[in-house]
Design an enzyme around this catalytic site. Structure first.
Site, PDB file in Angstrom:
ATOM      1  N   CYS A  63     -11.639  -7.615 -28.308  1.00  0.00           N
ATOM      2  CA  CYS A  63     -11.723  -6.678 -27.188  1.00  0.00           C
ATOM      3  C   CYS A  63     -10.582  -6.893 -26.205  1.00  0.00           C
ATOM      4  CB  CYS A  63     -13.069  -6.855 -26.486  1.00  0.00           C
ATOM      5  SG  CYS A  63     -13.306  -5.774 -25.061  1.00  0.00           S
ATOM      6  N   GLU A  87      -5.158   9.763   3.550  1.00  0.00           N
ATOM      7  CA  GLU A  87      -5.377   9.741   2.102  1.00  0.00           C
ATOM      8  C   GLU A  87      -4.931  11.072   1.514  1.00  0.00           C
ATOM      9  OE1 GLU A  87      -5.979   9.231  -1.583  1.00  0.00           O
ATOM     10  OE2 GLU A  87      -6.467   7.505  -0.305  1.00  0.00           O
ATOM     11  N   CYS A 147      -3.285  -4.870  -5.249  1.00  0.00           N
ATOM     12  CA  CYS A 147      -3.873  -5.195  -6.550  1.00  0.00           C
ATOM     13  C   CYS A 147      -2.792  -5.496  -7.590  1.00  0.00           C
ATOM     14  CB  CYS A 147      -4.775  -4.060  -7.032  1.00  0.00           C
ATOM     15  SG  CYS A 147      -3.912  -2.484  -7.262  1.00  0.00           S
TER      16      CYS A 147
END
Length: 453
Positions: free
Chosen positions: A80, A333, A408
């Site tokens: 996986c 945004e 991130c």
């Protein structure tokens, strides 16, 4: 000139690790990326790919093991592509992730700064609140699972050690329903079949699970039977059919049909409530999300009279954290639906000092500057590609006292910090492990204006 060939077996020493978790070694002058190998190990590996400047190899035998090597708990780990680091102890994983950030800052950003130890989890398993299981036919049977690394070949799973178990049991019931009623699943090659994905969204605070079946068209046979089956599960809150007829890698389409129960659930983070619908962007690790956002709030150092701009604000998650301590927060945004959700989340929490604007951050910030609006603090939480250059220019032009950068992706973080460092001083770098057992890492950085250094 190297003489490596595909299929060749080599003994090799792993000097360091790549950002995605592979071991890096040198063989015959060639850089070799070795899957499932750890820095400091000596391994036997089989070459699987040879390019002009590098090669890729698969670990066959561990000849000299790292102190951080452990036996993976997941039975399909080697197949996986969902996890990259289960062959490392969690202690070793956190060290790797800290080194990954330090290396990116130094190599890409030419920045040498102290990086705090990574804030990890007490238990790095079963933490995900969202799952997207692709569905396919394997040996004539419908299966759900995850893709093999760098492929669209599905590895069938019975249990994923990262997903919430309650939500996963519900997803497995959907799969059994598909098999029992012989409902056709989508075939990427022929572009035929109905069911593409099974998605679950789980709320840690309420214990509720929403199920979303992604289908090629608005036609789910025996849907009442499925609802009756799912109602037997504790926490089952709603069932939606998402329509995605496009030939695309994007999982969700634009249209949802709600077949039962709630169209959204609520998650609580740090005393704040947030609506979660099928398309909502929301962090998948609620425990670590609270830690990450609390650290961003700490770095913002709000005293109650500040104006804060939250660029890339999404559905207002960080904005609302900040609003409880600031005079005013302006969230920006580009995705209009996210702005609508942010306004609803503000109303849900009875927060009136957070305003949300739809548009590109660089355009809105330039307009605010022209109107004489200057923030004390700017917070950015961009996607993996990092901030657009124009956003960085706007930040520097607005000259806030402090910048809080939530990232991130260490590579784009380092690139952006290099530019911001011309006017700002890096005060603290705090990694937070949002995605245990994978190579991904979040980081929050505090920068202050050099004039206040």
């Amino acid at each position: 000139m190297h003489n490596l060939k595909v299929g060749q077996k080599i003994e090799i020493y792993i000097e360091k690790m790549a950002s995605e978790g592979q071991g890096i070694a040198k063989y015959d002058g060639m850089t070799v990326f070795v899957e499932k190998a750890i820095a400091g190990e000596k391994v036997q590996a089989e070459v699987s790919k040879v390019k002009k400047d590098y090669a890729v190899a698969e670990t066959i035998h561990i000849l000299e093991a790292s102190l951080y090597r452990v036996e993976p708990l997941c039975p399909v780990y080697n197949l996986c592509g969902g996890c990259q680091l289960q062959h490392m102890s969690y202690e070793g994983e956190l060290i790797f992730k800290k080194n990954k950030i330090e290396d990116a800052l130094k190599r890409i950003g030419s920045i040498e700064v102290k990086v705090n130890d990574v804030i990890g989890m007490n238990s790095p398993y079963y933490y995900r609140s969202k799952a997207q299981y692709p569905v396919a036919t394997v040996d004539g049977k419908a299966v759900m699972g995850f893709y093999k690394e760098r492929s669209h070949e599905i590895v069938p799973i019975k249990e994923c050690m990262l997903q919430n178990r309650q939500a996963e049991n519900i997803a497995m019931e959907v799969l059994e329903f598909i098999k029992e009623f012989n409902i056709q699943v989508y075939n990427e090659n022929t572009k035929q079949g109905l069911i593409r994905h099974i998605m679950t969204r789980y709320s840690k605070s309420t214990g509720e699970t929403m199920v979303v079946i992604v289908a090629r068209e608005n036609n789910l046979p025996h849907k009442d039977e499925l609802v009756n089956r799912l109602k037997k599960y504790d926490g089952f809150a709603g069932l939606a059919l998402n329509i995605n007829p496009q030939d695309t890698n994007v999982v969700l389409g634009n249209k949802n049909i709600f077949l039962y129960g709630k169209s959204r659930i609520i998650e609580s983070i740090g005393g704040l409530k947030y609506y979660i619908s099928p398309q909502s962007f929301f962090q998948v690790n609620p425990i670590q999300t609270e830690i990450l956002y609390s650290k961003a709030l700490e770095f913002a150092n709000l005293q109650g009279d500040e104006l804060v701009i939250d660029a890339y604000c999404g559905v207002g998650t960080i904005s609302l954290f900040l609003a409880r301590r600031a005079k005013q927060v302006i969230g920006i945004e580009v995705v209009e639906k996210a702005v609508e959700d942010a306004k609803e989340n503000a109303g849900l929490n009875k927060i009136s000092n957070a305003d949300f604007i739809a548009g590109k951050s660089e355009d809105i910030m330039k307009d605010l500057k022209n109107r004489g609006i200057t923030p004390d603090v700017i917070v950015v939480d961009p996607p993996r590609k990092g901030c657009d250059d124009a956003v960085l220019d706007s930040i520097i032009d607005m000259a806030p006292e402090r910048i809080v950068y939530v990232s991130c992706n260490p590579a784009t973080l380092a690139r952006d910090l290099k530019k911001l460092s011309k006017k700002y001083c890096i005060k603290e770098v705090q990694p937070v492990d949002m995605f245990p057992r994978t190579s991904h890492i979040e980081c929050v950085v505090l920068m202050t204006n050099v004039k206040n250094k």
